[in-house]
Enzyme design. Structure first.
Site, PDB file in Angstrom:
ATOM      1  N   THR A 159       0.851  -1.197   0.000  1.00  0.00           N
ATOM      2  CA  THR A 159       0.000   0.000   0.000  1.00  0.00           C
ATOM      3  C   THR A 159       0.881   1.239   0.000  1.00  0.00           C
ATOM      4  O   THR A 159       1.745   1.388   0.868  1.00  0.00           O
ATOM      5  CB  THR A 159      -0.920  -0.018   1.236  1.00  0.00           C
ATOM      6  N   HIS A 278      -8.098   4.911  -0.743  1.00  0.00           N
ATOM      7  CA  HIS A 278      -8.186   4.500   0.662  1.00  0.00           C
ATOM      8  C   HIS A 278      -9.552   4.911   1.223  1.00  0.00           C
ATOM      9  O   HIS A 278      -9.675   5.287   2.388  1.00  0.00           O
ATOM     10  CB  HIS A 278      -7.053   5.142   1.473  1.00  0.00           C
TER      11      HIS A 278
HETATM   12  C1  LIG Z   1     -11.099   0.662   9.155  1.00  0.00           C
HETATM   13  C2  LIG Z   1     -10.236   0.613   7.929  1.00  0.00           C
HETATM   14  C3  LIG Z   1      -8.917   0.198   8.050  1.00  0.00           C
HETATM   15  C4  LIG Z   1      -8.119   0.098   6.908  1.00  0.00           C
HETATM   16  N1  LIG Z   1      -6.838  -0.376   7.037  1.00  0.00           N
HETATM   17  C5  LIG Z   1      -6.087  -0.575   5.937  1.00  0.00           C
HETATM   18  C6  LIG Z   1      -4.806  -1.185   6.030  1.00  0.00           C
HETATM   19  O1  LIG Z   1      -4.360  -1.553   7.110  1.00  0.00           O
HETATM   20  N2  LIG Z   1      -4.098  -1.348   4.889  1.00  0.00           N
HETATM   21  C7  LIG Z   1      -4.582  -0.955   3.666  1.00  0.00           C
HETATM   22  O2  LIG Z   1      -3.921  -1.132   2.656  1.00  0.00           O
HETATM   23  N3  LIG Z   1      -5.793  -0.396   3.543  1.00  0.00           N
HETATM   24  C8  LIG Z   1      -6.572  -0.207   4.644  1.00  0.00           C
HETATM   25  N4  LIG Z   1      -7.819   0.333   4.512  1.00  0.00           N
HETATM   26  C9  LIG Z   1      -8.336   0.669   3.173  1.00  0.00           C
HETATM   27  C10 LIG Z   1      -9.048  -0.514   2.557  1.00  0.00           C
HETATM   28  O3  LIG Z   1      -8.140  -1.535   2.224  1.00  0.00           O
HETATM   29  C11 LIG Z   1      -9.763  -0.124   1.244  1.00  0.00           C
HETATM   30  O4  LIG Z   1      -8.887   0.586   0.416  1.00  0.00           O
HETATM   31  C12 LIG Z   1     -11.024   0.700   1.461  1.00  0.00           C
HETATM   32  O5  LIG Z   1     -11.654   0.384   2.672  1.00  0.00           O
HETATM   33  C13 LIG Z   1     -11.991   0.431   0.303  1.00  0.00           C
HETATM   34  O6  LIG Z   1     -13.101   1.243   0.353  1.00  0.00           O
HETATM   35  P1  LIG Z   1     -14.505   0.777   0.955  1.00  0.00           P
HETATM   36  O7  LIG Z   1     -14.303   0.550   2.410  1.00  0.00           O
HETATM   37  O8  LIG Z   1     -15.386   1.955   0.679  1.00  0.00           O
HETATM   38  O9  LIG Z   1     -14.921  -0.474   0.232  1.00  0.00           O
HETATM   39  C14 LIG Z   1      -8.651   0.456   5.632  1.00  0.00           C
HETATM   40  C15 LIG Z   1      -9.967   0.872   5.534  1.00  0.00           C
HETATM   41  C16 LIG Z   1     -10.770   0.941   6.648  1.00  0.00           C
HETATM   42  C17 LIG Z   1     -12.209   1.342   6.479  1.00  0.00           C
END
Ligand SMILES: Cc1cc2nc3c(=O)[nH]c(=O)nc-3n(C[C@H](O)[C@H](O)[C@H](O)COP(=O)(O)O)c2cc1C
Length: 379
Positions: A159, A278
């Site tokens: 990421t 993100h």
């Molecule tokens: C609570 C939360 C924690 C997240 N933690 C990470 C993470 O640790 N690593 C990462 O690459 N993306 C992280 N993301 C982003 C998600 O991988 C993803 O890109 C995003 O949630 C997609 O959008 P959506 O939730 O609207 O489907 C996180 C998202 C949320 C909501």
């Protein structure tokens, strides 16, 4: 009672999750950054993608299957990595890994999950996509990669859209902290969420298990801070070079929005590009993630698969991203709303909602396969 009658849409699962989760955990999951314009822009960009309805197509039996990175999946969507998922719901990582194996979906597990790669790798089998956050120490990085590989994870997703911390004011207001600090307000919200509280009492408060295994000897509240420091790297392009030479499996870069960045990464030998902002959690002043997708797909889609996540809320949204050039898509929050609402059964129910919604909308569009979608876009 049939969940498809009582909870036919993701919005119903989100509403139930909100009642069952402590306030701080729900806010951690649900919020964007700043004024949350990023969330709104992602939604508006999805709504702006429209299709031409078809008539007189005869009976259609839409095929949802899709192959990517050498695997064929029954549906073109997977589970995006979510940090500290174990705080959102007890044992979330194991439950999500089991669901992925059952439903044949890719499961992304975060570097900062409450489970280690060894805990869940054997459960998820060949559907494991481990998410890597850059780490400060090259030796720790190499050890992490070796452990990820040895525990069976097939794909590594790095990421790159977290160059620093975002402010997430809504989370601050909700007193989100890792690990949760037991203020009277947090305790009251836990007391109001008995299913969550009971599960946590059985398992103990989750830690960032993987980074924490490199901070042995540090215990108590400091353990979390130290574990966090393991991954506070500020990577540049050479980091991707190093990762490419050290990770012999498939390498995906997540959080790309610029076509020229995508092209440079492909030249460096990465196996796929994942367009995402993100979910509006990092920066609300950029483009809607979906607006970046067609440009990135046009630039590199011929040579590597392009993926998409950010803001997908149903089957129609999935079709929109596929029509604009995504080979495969991921949902993040949705799976965890479903889990908090109904446990493992909720994950299966969300899967049913998404696939039924895709079939219903493909029938309206006259698309028998996912490849037909771009040709049905309303230009
Ligand atoms: C609570 C939360 C924690 C997240 N933690 C990470 C993470 O640790 N690593 C990462 O690459 N993306 C992280 N993301 C982003 C998600 O991988 C993803 O890109 C995003 O949630 C997609 O959008 P959506 O939730 O609207 O489907 C996180 C998202 C949320 C909501």
């Amino acid at each position: 009672m049939d969940l498809d009658i009582t909870h036919p849409a993701l919005s119903d699962l989100r509403a139930r999750a909100r009642r069952r989760m402590p306030h701080f955990a729900f806010e951690y999951l649900d919020s964007g950054t700043g004024r949350e314009r990023g969330l709104a822009q992602n939604r508006a960009a999805l709504d702006a993608v429209r299709f031409r309805p078809a008539i007189l197509t005869g009976e259609l039996a839409p095929d949802l299957s899709r192959s990517t990175l050498g695997h064929t999946h029954p549906a073109p969507f997977g589970i995006a990595p979510i940090g500290m998922a174990g705080v959102l719901w007890p044992d979330a990582e194991r439950l999500m890994a089991e669901a992925a194996a059952r439903l044949r979906l890719p499961y992304g597990q975060s570097t900062v999950a409450a489970a280690t790669p060894e805990d869940t790798g054997p459960i998820v089998g060949d559907l494991g996509w481990f998410q890597h956050y850059p780490v400060n120490d090259a030796e720790i990085r190499r050890d992490m990669l070796a452990r990820i590989k040895a525990s069976g994870w097939r794909v590594l997703t790095v990421t790159v859209d977290v160059p620093g911390e975002s402010r997430r004011e809504r989370q601050r207001r909700a007193h989100v902290s890792m690990p949760p600090v037991m203020t009277p307000r947090i305790l009251a919200s836990i007391a109001a969420s008995p299913a969550w509280a009971l599960g946590m009492a059985r398992r103990g408060m989750p830690q960032m298990a993987f980074p924490a295994s490199y901070t042995k000897g540090v215990t108590g509240p400091d353990a979390f801070t130290h574990a966090g420091r393991v991954i506070r790297a500020f990577p540049d392009w050479t980091y991707i070079e190093a990762l490419r030479s050290e990770w012999t499996g498939q390498l995906v870069v997540k959080g790309v929005q610029e076509p020229e960045d995508a092209a440079r990464l492909v030249d460096m030998g990465v196996d796929a590009i994942w367009v995402s902002n993100h979910a509006g959690r990092q920066f609300e002043g950029g483009p809607a993630a979906l607006d970046a997708l067609p440009q990135v797909a046009a630039r590199v889609g011929g040579s590597v698969p392009v993926y998409y996540c950010s803001g997908l809320e149903g089957g129609l949204d999935i079709l929109r991203a596929l029509a604009l050039g995504a080979e495969f898509v991921f949902l993040g929050k949705a799976w965890y709303f479903a889990l908090a609402a109904f446990g493992a059964r909720g994950i299966d129910h969300l899967h049913d909602i998404l696939t039924a919604d895709m079939v219903a909308n493909m029938t309206q569009i006259g698309a028998a396969t996912l490849d037909d979608l771009p040709g049905r876009l309303l230009r």
